[in-house]
Design an enzyme around this catalytic site. Sequence first.
Site, short mmCIF file in Angstrom:
data_model
loop_
_atom_site.label_atom_id
_atom_site.label_comp_id
_atom_site.label_asym_id
_atom_site.label_seq_id
_atom_site.Cartn_x
_atom_site.Cartn_y
_atom_site.Cartn_z
N ASP A 1 74.65 55.99 76.78
CA ASP A 1 73.20 55.87 76.85
C ASP A 1 72.55 57.25 76.77
O ASP A 1 73.22 58.27 76.94
CB ASP A 1 72.76 55.03 78.06
CG ASP A 1 73.06 55.70 79.38
OD1 ASP A 1 72.52 56.78 79.62
OD2 ASP A 1 73.84 55.12 80.16
N1 URA Z 1 78.18 53.73 81.71
C1 URA Z 1 76.86 54.04 81.72
O1 URA Z 1 76.17 53.74 82.66
N2 URA Z 1 76.35 54.68 80.66
C2 URA Z 1 77.10 55.05 79.61
O2 URA Z 1 76.58 55.64 78.66
C3 URA Z 1 78.46 54.73 79.61
C4 URA Z 1 78.98 54.07 80.68
#
Ligand code: URA
Length: 250
Positions: free
Chosen positions: A109
């Site tokens: 993310d």
């Molecule tokens: N878990 C998350 O919260 N975000 C990511 O980008 C990957 C794993």
Amino acid sequence: MNPTESDGDRLQKVLSRVGFGSRRVCDDLVAEGRVRVNGEVAVPGRRVDVTRDVVEVDGRVVGVLPGLVYYLLNKPVGVVTTANDPDGRPTIVGLVPSEPRVFAVGRLDIATEGLIVLTNDGQLAQLLSHPSHGVEKEYLAEVEGDPGPGALRALREGVEIEPGVVTAPAKVSRRGPGLVRIVVHEGRYRQVRRMCAAVGHPVRRLVRTRIGPVTDVRLGPGAWRALELDEVRALTQAARASETPAPDAR
Ligand code: URA
């Protein structure tokens, strides 16, 4: 059609091209029965279609398509994983060479940093993204507060991150005050953030430090490097090893 007479490149030439040694050495690999094409032991003289056939040496799938590239990128905060962002935010494909075109394997993310693989190898991307191939992903999470044994145990055993959705068992260890190492197999949306929030310790900073066997502590934020062929092979192998049997195969 007899595969020894079909069109395509000679197997030993293909193997030599992707780094298995001289044609002679590759001839020997085939003659010794160490090479399989589409699951069958290859006979000397075998030709392959590099766009379609799956070639294995000693049980490991080999990337044989000329022009395949594999990059390991350390994604910085604020960069999106999608190829095009309607809001004009920077994307990870803008951080690696534009030719050949590559795509990300999995997602991080926008607020998450760390390692992500980009490739134009659809076969590997598909293998790694398939839900039944849960390659380990390791994260370092800086969280609010300092999780105690109860919170750590809950993270390990599985927590409900949305009604009816409980995470699979994870490897979890406390690395310091408010610092937790979490290794998951699943790839649910914002999984680590939601896990930590569910046990009362929202994430402040999240870094992915490992994808299966691939790691690199020297790669700075925004930097990338090509994966070594050995790493590509190890990643493929890890994806295959973590495959869970289909329900009808149990
Ligand atoms: N878990 C998350 O919260 N975000 C990511 O980008 C990957 C794993």
